[in-house]
Design a protein around this motif. Structure first.
Motif, short mmCIF file in Angstrom:
data_model
loop_
_atom_site.label_atom_id
_atom_site.label_comp_id
_atom_site.label_asym_id
_atom_site.label_seq_id
_atom_site.Cartn_x
_atom_site.Cartn_y
_atom_site.Cartn_z
N CYS A 85 132.52 1.66 23.56
CA CYS A 85 132.39 0.31 23.06
C CYS A 85 131.03 -0.27 23.04
N GLY A 86 130.13 0.45 23.55
CA GLY A 86 128.67 -0.12 23.73
C GLY A 86 128.52 -1.73 23.68
N THR A 87 127.80 -2.25 22.75
CA THR A 87 127.69 -3.62 23.01
C THR A 87 128.86 -4.55 22.69
N HIS A 88 129.99 -3.96 22.31
CA HIS A 88 131.27 -4.88 22.08
C HIS A 88 131.80 -5.07 23.50
N GLN A 89 132.42 -6.16 23.55
CA GLN A 89 133.12 -6.68 24.64
C GLN A 89 134.73 -6.26 24.73
N VAL A 90 135.32 -5.89 25.59
CA VAL A 90 136.80 -5.92 25.51
C VAL A 90 137.41 -6.96 26.45
N VAL A 91 138.53 -7.62 25.81
CA VAL A 91 139.49 -8.52 26.72
C VAL A 91 140.89 -7.59 26.58
N ILE A 92 141.34 -7.65 27.55
CA ILE A 92 142.90 -7.16 27.48
C ILE A 92 143.75 -8.35 27.59
N VAL A 93 144.42 -8.53 26.32
CA VAL A 93 145.30 -9.64 26.39
C VAL A 93 146.85 -9.14 26.19
N SER A 94 147.43 -9.77 27.24
CA SER A 94 148.79 -9.38 27.39
C SER A 94 149.75 -10.20 27.52
N HIS A 95 150.95 -10.23 26.59
CA HIS A 95 151.95 -11.07 26.63
C HIS A 95 152.91 -10.56 27.58
N LYS A 96 152.85 -11.30 28.86
CA LYS A 96 153.59 -10.71 29.98
C LYS A 96 154.10 -11.70 31.05
N THR A 97 155.40 -11.93 31.18
CA THR A 97 155.82 -13.24 32.05
C THR A 97 155.47 -12.64 33.38
N GLN A 98 155.56 -13.70 34.34
CA GLN A 98 154.88 -13.32 35.74
C GLN A 98 156.01 -12.49 36.52
N PHE A 99 157.26 -12.81 36.39
CA PHE A 99 158.19 -12.50 37.15
C PHE A 99 159.28 -11.74 36.18
N ALA A 100 159.89 -10.73 37.00
CA ALA A 100 161.03 -9.96 36.07
C ALA A 100 162.08 -10.81 35.78
#
Length: 202
Positions: A85-100
């Motif tokens: 990625c070099g100078t790019h920045q990565v953000v992990i964006v997750s649609h995830k509820t907290q509990f099962a």
């Protein structure tokens, strides 16, 4: 995060994390599939639904996305992508509820963070100072993508891009490792992380 650094948003489940072996192992341990069932999430899902029903499948998901997450692995090429990625920045964006949603109330976000830390991905320099964002709904996920002004979003779900709220200034790459969306033409489609890396960083 440097204000001028291009930001790449990356989905987590079934994009960074491959659950094929984790689902296969958990379903086999419960006797809901036989050893001949292919170690693929889709094949396991069909087999579990046929033998044990939807409630069992929902509970299995809660376990695999919770304590069973330890058996999951990163898709091949993910680390290479982060390193490219070099100078790019990565953000992990997750649609995830907290509990099962069913079964024991496993903390799914805590499990995901534990997996990310143990995988070493959070130690890579391309990760933003805000490396992981969890959202409870797809709408909140798209709000985060818009707020971050992501140049690109990489996700395994076509419906994310099809959502009317998707920010059209953000490029979309459909991650399709099983080649389940061969007719997809709305945006670039990639079947591997090596393909994504070569597309974004030729």
């Amino acid at each position: 995060m440097k204000p001028s650094a291009p930001i790449i948003g990356v989905d987590l489940d079934n994009t960074i994390i491959c659950y094929d072996q984790a689902f296969h192992r958990a379903a086999l341990d419960r006797g809901w599939i036989n050893p001949a069932t292919p170690p693929a999430k889709t094949a396991v899902k069909h087999a579990v639904l046929a033998k044990a029903g939807n409630q069992a499948w929902t509970e299995l998901q809660g376990f695999v996305y919770g304590p069973g997450l330890k058996a999951a692995a990163a898709y091949p090429g993910v680390v290479d992508f982060f390193q490219a990625c070099g100078t790019h920045q990565v953000v992990i964006v997750s649609h995830k509820t907290q509990f099962a949603a069913a079964g024991p109330a496993y903390d799914l976000r805590e499990a995901a963070m534990g997996w990310l830390k143990s995988s070493g991905l959070l130690d890579l320099p391309s990760l933003s100072t805000e490396p992981v964002i969890f959202t409870a709904t797809r709408s909140e996920k798209l709000d985060a993508v818009r707020r971050l002004r992501c140049a690109t979003l990489i996700d395994d779900l076509p419906e994310v891009f099809r959502d009317p709220a998707y920010p059209r200034e953000t490029n979309f790459i459909l991650f399709d490792p099983d080649r389940a969306h061969a007719d997809w033409t709305a945006s670039p489609r990639a079947s591997s992380w090596a393909e994504i890396t070569s597309r974004l960083f030729p």
